[in-house]
Design a protein around this motif. Structure first.
Motif, mmCIF file in Angstrom:
data_model
loop_
_atom_site.group_PDB
_atom_site.id
_atom_site.type_symbol
_atom_site.label_atom_id
_atom_site.label_comp_id
_atom_site.label_asym_id
_atom_site.label_seq_id
_atom_site.Cartn_x
_atom_site.Cartn_y
_atom_site.Cartn_z
ATOM 1 N N ASP A 77 0.836 -1.217 0.000
ATOM 2 C CA ASP A 77 0.000 0.000 0.000
ATOM 3 C C ASP A 77 0.866 1.261 0.000
ATOM 4 O OD1 ASP A 77 -2.188 -1.658 0.046
ATOM 5 O OD2 ASP A 77 -2.449 -1.535 2.226
ATOM 6 N N ARG A 78 1.956 1.267 0.803
ATOM 7 C CA ARG A 78 2.843 2.433 0.816
ATOM 8 C C ARG A 78 3.511 2.632 -0.537
ATOM 9 N NH1 ARG A 78 3.870 0.672 6.184
ATOM 10 N NH2 ARG A 78 5.652 -0.582 5.499
ATOM 11 N N LYS A 79 3.859 1.541 -1.186
ATOM 12 C CA LYS A 79 4.455 1.666 -2.506
ATOM 13 C C LYS A 79 3.454 2.242 -3.498
ATOM 14 C CE LYS A 79 6.570 -1.012 -6.214
ATOM 15 N NZ LYS A 79 6.965 -2.361 -6.691
ATOM 16 N N ALA A 80 2.236 1.802 -3.419
ATOM 17 C CA ALA A 80 1.210 2.348 -4.323
ATOM 18 C C ALA A 80 0.967 3.824 -4.052
ATOM 19 C CB ALA A 80 -0.090 1.553 -4.147
ATOM 20 N N SER A 81 0.959 4.202 -2.747
ATOM 21 C CA SER A 81 0.775 5.622 -2.418
ATOM 22 C C SER A 81 1.950 6.452 -2.909
ATOM 23 C CB SER A 81 0.623 5.768 -0.901
ATOM 24 O OG SER A 81 0.516 7.132 -0.549
ATOM 25 N N ALA A 82 3.171 5.916 -2.776
ATOM 26 C CA ALA A 82 4.337 6.651 -3.249
ATOM 27 C C ALA A 82 4.305 6.790 -4.764
ATOM 28 C CB ALA A 82 5.611 5.935 -2.811
ATOM 29 N N GLU A 83 3.845 5.776 -5.465
ATOM 30 C CA GLU A 83 3.746 5.872 -6.920
ATOM 31 C C GLU A 83 2.695 6.910 -7.323
ATOM 32 O OE1 GLU A 83 2.928 1.915 -8.087
ATOM 33 O OE2 GLU A 83 5.042 1.255 -8.045
ATOM 34 N N GLN A 84 1.599 6.957 -6.576
ATOM 35 C CA GLN A 84 0.586 7.994 -6.870
ATOM 36 C C GLN A 84 1.132 9.388 -6.609
ATOM 37 O OE1 GLN A 84 -2.829 6.981 -4.526
ATOM 38 N NE2 GLN A 84 -3.356 5.182 -5.786
ATOM 39 N N ALA A 85 1.883 9.526 -5.502
ATOM 40 C CA ALA A 85 2.490 10.827 -5.216
ATOM 41 C C ALA A 85 3.493 11.206 -6.303
ATOM 42 C CB ALA A 85 3.167 10.792 -3.846
ATOM 43 N N LEU A 86 4.212 10.212 -6.822
ATOM 44 C CA LEU A 86 5.163 10.477 -7.906
ATOM 45 C C LEU A 86 4.431 10.928 -9.159
ATOM 46 C CD1 LEU A 86 8.014 10.380 -9.097
ATOM 47 C CD2 LEU A 86 7.634 7.949 -9.585
ATOM 48 N N ASP A 87 3.328 10.287 -9.455
ATOM 49 C CA ASP A 87 2.555 10.735 -10.623
ATOM 50 C C ASP A 87 2.065 12.169 -10.442
ATOM 51 O OD1 ASP A 87 2.941 8.246 -11.740
ATOM 52 O OD2 ASP A 87 1.016 7.433 -11.032
ATOM 53 N N ALA A 88 1.596 12.497 -9.238
ATOM 54 C CA ALA A 88 1.121 13.865 -8.985
ATOM 55 C C ALA A 88 2.276 14.860 -9.073
ATOM 56 C CB ALA A 88 0.465 13.930 -7.603
ATOM 57 N N ALA A 89 3.444 14.479 -8.538
ATOM 58 C CA ALA A 89 4.598 15.389 -8.598
ATOM 59 C C ALA A 89 5.050 15.587 -10.034
ATOM 60 C CB ALA A 89 5.735 14.808 -7.756
ATOM 61 N N ARG A 99 11.794 13.755 -4.698
ATOM 62 C CA ARG A 99 11.397 13.207 -3.405
ATOM 63 C C ARG A 99 10.425 12.042 -3.591
ATOM 64 N NH1 ARG A 99 9.388 17.492 -1.602
ATOM 65 N NH2 ARG A 99 11.296 18.344 -0.654
ATOM 66 N N ALA A 100 9.515 12.164 -4.540
ATOM 67 C CA ALA A 100 8.556 11.084 -4.798
ATOM 68 C C ALA A 100 9.256 9.850 -5.357
ATOM 69 C CB ALA A 100 7.472 11.565 -5.767
ATOM 70 N N LEU A 101 10.279 10.057 -6.221
ATOM 71 C CA LEU A 101 11.043 8.918 -6.724
ATOM 72 C C LEU A 101 11.767 8.187 -5.592
ATOM 73 C CD1 LEU A 101 12.567 10.406 -10.019
ATOM 74 C CD2 LEU A 101 10.896 8.543 -9.828
ATOM 75 N N ALA A 102 12.345 8.949 -4.669
ATOM 76 C CA ALA A 102 13.022 8.333 -3.529
ATOM 77 C C ALA A 102 12.033 7.560 -2.651
ATOM 78 C CB ALA A 102 13.730 9.412 -2.707
ATOM 79 N N ALA A 103 10.836 8.118 -2.479
ATOM 80 C CA ALA A 103 9.825 7.434 -1.674
ATOM 81 C C ALA A 103 9.389 6.125 -2.336
ATOM 82 C CB ALA A 103 8.616 8.351 -1.461
ATOM 83 N N VAL A 104 9.248 6.148 -3.653
ATOM 84 C CA VAL A 104 8.875 4.909 -4.362
ATOM 85 C C VAL A 104 9.969 3.869 -4.238
ATOM 86 C CG1 VAL A 104 8.418 3.942 -6.651
ATOM 87 C CG2 VAL A 104 7.305 6.064 -5.958
ATOM 88 N N SER A 105 11.222 4.309 -4.379
ATOM 89 C CA SER A 105 12.333 3.356 -4.254
ATOM 90 C C SER A 105 12.397 2.769 -2.842
ATOM 91 C CB SER A 105 13.645 4.075 -4.590
ATOM 92 O OG SER A 105 14.745 3.194 -4.412
ATOM 93 N N ALA A 106 12.197 3.625 -1.830
ATOM 94 C CA ALA A 106 12.214 3.139 -0.450
ATOM 95 C C ALA A 106 11.072 2.153 -0.200
ATOM 96 C CB ALA A 106 12.124 4.309 0.521
ATOM 97 N N ALA A 107 9.896 2.460 -0.741
ATOM 98 C CA ALA A 107 8.759 1.552 -0.558
ATOM 99 C C ALA A 107 8.998 0.211 -1.250
ATOM 100 C CB ALA A 107 7.483 2.214 -1.096
ATOM 101 N N ASN A 108 9.636 0.252 -2.402
ATOM 102 C CA ASN A 108 9.931 -0.991 -3.118
ATOM 103 C C ASN A 108 10.946 -1.845 -2.341
ATOM 104 O OD1 ASN A 108 9.816 -2.837 -5.218
ATOM 105 N ND2 ASN A 108 11.539 -1.884 -6.292
ATOM 106 N N ASN A 109 12.001 -1.202 -1.819
ATOM 107 C CA ASN A 109 12.993 -1.937 -1.020
ATOM 108 C C ASN A 109 12.363 -2.513 0.250
ATOM 109 O OD1 ASN A 109 15.020 -1.337 -2.878
ATOM 110 N ND2 ASN A 109 15.576 0.579 -1.832
ATOM 111 N N GLU A 110 11.495 -1.728 0.872
ATOM 112 C CA GLU A 110 10.831 -2.218 2.075
ATOM 113 C C GLU A 110 9.956 -3.430 1.764
ATOM 114 O OE1 GLU A 110 7.859 -0.566 5.616
ATOM 115 O OE2 GLU A 110 8.138 0.588 3.759
ATOM 116 N N LEU A 111 9.281 -3.385 0.619
ATOM 117 C CA LEU A 111 8.437 -4.515 0.232
ATOM 118 C C LEU A 111 9.269 -5.778 0.008
ATOM 119 C CD1 LEU A 111 5.698 -5.669 -0.611
ATOM 120 C CD2 LEU A 111 6.126 -4.792 -2.929
ATOM 121 N N LEU A 112 10.408 -5.634 -0.666
ATOM 122 C CA LEU A 112 11.270 -6.785 -0.888
ATOM 123 C C LEU A 112 11.788 -7.352 0.436
ATOM 124 C CD1 LEU A 112 13.322 -5.548 -3.988
ATOM 125 C CD2 LEU A 112 11.417 -7.174 -3.956
ATOM 126 N N ALA A 113 12.172 -6.456 1.364
ATOM 127 C CA ALA A 113 12.688 -6.914 2.655
ATOM 128 C C ALA A 113 11.608 -7.637 3.460
ATOM 129 C CB ALA A 113 13.231 -5.730 3.444
#
Length: 294
Positions: free
Chosen positions: A161-173, A217-231
Motif C-alpha cells: 500500500d505504501r508503494k502504491a501511495s508513493a507511486e501515486q504521489a510520484l505521478d502527482a509530482a 522526493r517522490a522517486l526516492a519514496a517509491v524506491s524506499a517503498a519498493n525496497n521495504e516490500l522486498l525486505a
C-alpha cells in the motif's frame, strides 16, 4: 613224425628232472573257484526275486495311552531350592493340588525386583511428561508460525500500500512539474514580449524548481517503498522457514520421547513378569494322577 631230438628231451625231462612235476597247476583250486562263482551268481539271482518285506499274522490287542494319561514332567517356573513337599512318590493327586514350594536362592530378590519396578515406573512417568511437554511445544510453535505468517503478510500488504501511495504521489509530482515547466515557458515568453513582469518570471522559476524537487522526493519514496516490500517478503519467508525448522526439531524430540516411553513400558512388563514368576513359588498338579518320582 616228431623229431627224435624233441623226444629225447622229453624223456630226459621226465626221467632225469622229477622236480619239474611239482610246478604243475593242480585242478582242485580251480574247481573250488568255479563253484564259488556259481554260488554267488545263484545267490544274487535269488536276492532279486525273494521278497525283502515280510509280515507275520497274529491276534492280540494294542493299548495306547491318551495324552492326558501319559507320564508328564513338571518343570519349575524359576531357579531356586525346594523348601516344602506336600506329596511323596506313589501319592495320588488331583488337578490343582499343591506339590512343592520353591524359594529363590536370594531371599531379598522380590524386594529388589519391586524397587526396580518402582524405578521403572518413575522413569516411564518422566518419559510421558517429557512427551506431553514436547507435544505442547509443537502445538505452540505451530500457533506461533501461523501468527507470525499472518503478521508478516500484513506487513507485506502495508508495504504494498505504501508503494502504491508513493507511486501515486510520484505521478502527482510529475504532473505538477510538467505544469510548472509549462508555466515557466509561458512567463518567459510573456516577459520577452513585455506582457509579464520579471517578478512573475522569477516566481515561475521557483515553482518549477520546487516541482522538480517534489518529483525527486517522490522517486526516492517509491524506491524506499519498493525496497521495504522486498525486505518484508524476505522476512515473511524467513519466519516460516525458521519456525518450521524449530517445529521439525521439536517433532524429533517428541519421537525420541515416545521411544523412551515404549522402552520403559517394555522394561516394566519384563520386570513384572519376573516378579510374577518369583511370586508363583508353589507348584500344583496340572491334572489328576500318581506321583512317579520326586
Amino acid at each position: 613224425m616228431k623229431p627224435r631230438q624233441n623226444t629225447a628231451f622229453a624223456a630226459l625231462a621226465k626221467d632225469d628232472f622229477p622236480a619239474l612235476r611239482l610246478v604243475r597247476s593242480a585242478r582242485t583250486p580251480a574247481r573250488v573257484a568255479a563253484a564259488l562263482v556259481c554260488f554267488f551268481c545263484l545267490f544274487a539271482l535269488a536276492l532279486a526275486f525273494v521278497p525283502w518285506q515280510q509280515s507275520v499274522v497274529g491276534d492280540g490287542r494294542v493299548i495306547a495311552f491318551t495324552p492326558l494319561e501319559r507320564q508328564q514332567s513338571i518343570q519349575a517356573p524359576l531357579e531356586g531350592r525346594i523348601v516344602r513337599w506336600w506329596v511323596q512318590e506313589g501319592a495320588r493327586v488331583s488337578a490343582g493340588d499343591r506339590l512343592l514350594e520353591i524359594t529363590d536362592n536370594d531371599p531379598q530378590l522380590l524386594e529388589r525386583i519391586t524397587a526396580e519396578i518402582n524405578a521403572t515406573k518413575d522413569k516411564l512417568a518422566r518419559a510421558k511428561e517429557r512427551a506431553a511437554t514436547v507435544q505442547d511445544r509443537i502445538r505452540s510453535l505451530a500457533e506461533s508460525k501461523s501468527l507470525g505468517t499472518t503478521a508478516a503478510q500484513a506487513r507485506v500488504q502495508m508495504a504494498i500500500d505504501r508503494k502504491a501511495s508513493a507511486e501515486q504521489a510520484l505521478d502527482a509530482a510529475r504532473a505538477a512539474d510538467r505544469a510548472a515547466r509549462l508555466n515557466l515557458e509561458r512567463q518567459h515568453k510573456l516577459m520577452n514580449e513585455g506582457l509579464a513582469s520579471k517578478r512573475a518570471h522569477e516566481l515561475a522559476e521557483l515553482e518549477a524548481a520546487q516541482r522538480r524537487t517534489d518529483v525527486d522526493r517522490a522517486l526516492a519514496a517509491v524506491s524506499a517503498a519498493n525496497n521495504e516490500l522486498l525486505a518484508l517478503k524476505a522476512d515473511q519467508g524467513k519466519v516460516g522457514t525458521d519456525i518450521g525448522a524449530v517445529i521439525e526439531s521439536a517433532r524429533a524430540d517428541y519421537a525420541k520421547a515416545l521411544e523412551d516411553v515404549a522402552h520403559s513400558e517394555a522394561e516394566l512388563n519384563r520386570i513384572e513378569v519376573r516378579r510374577s514368576r518369583q511370586q508363583s513359588q508353589v507348584l500344583v498338579a496340572p491334572r489328576a494322577g500318581t506321583v512317579l518320582r520326586q
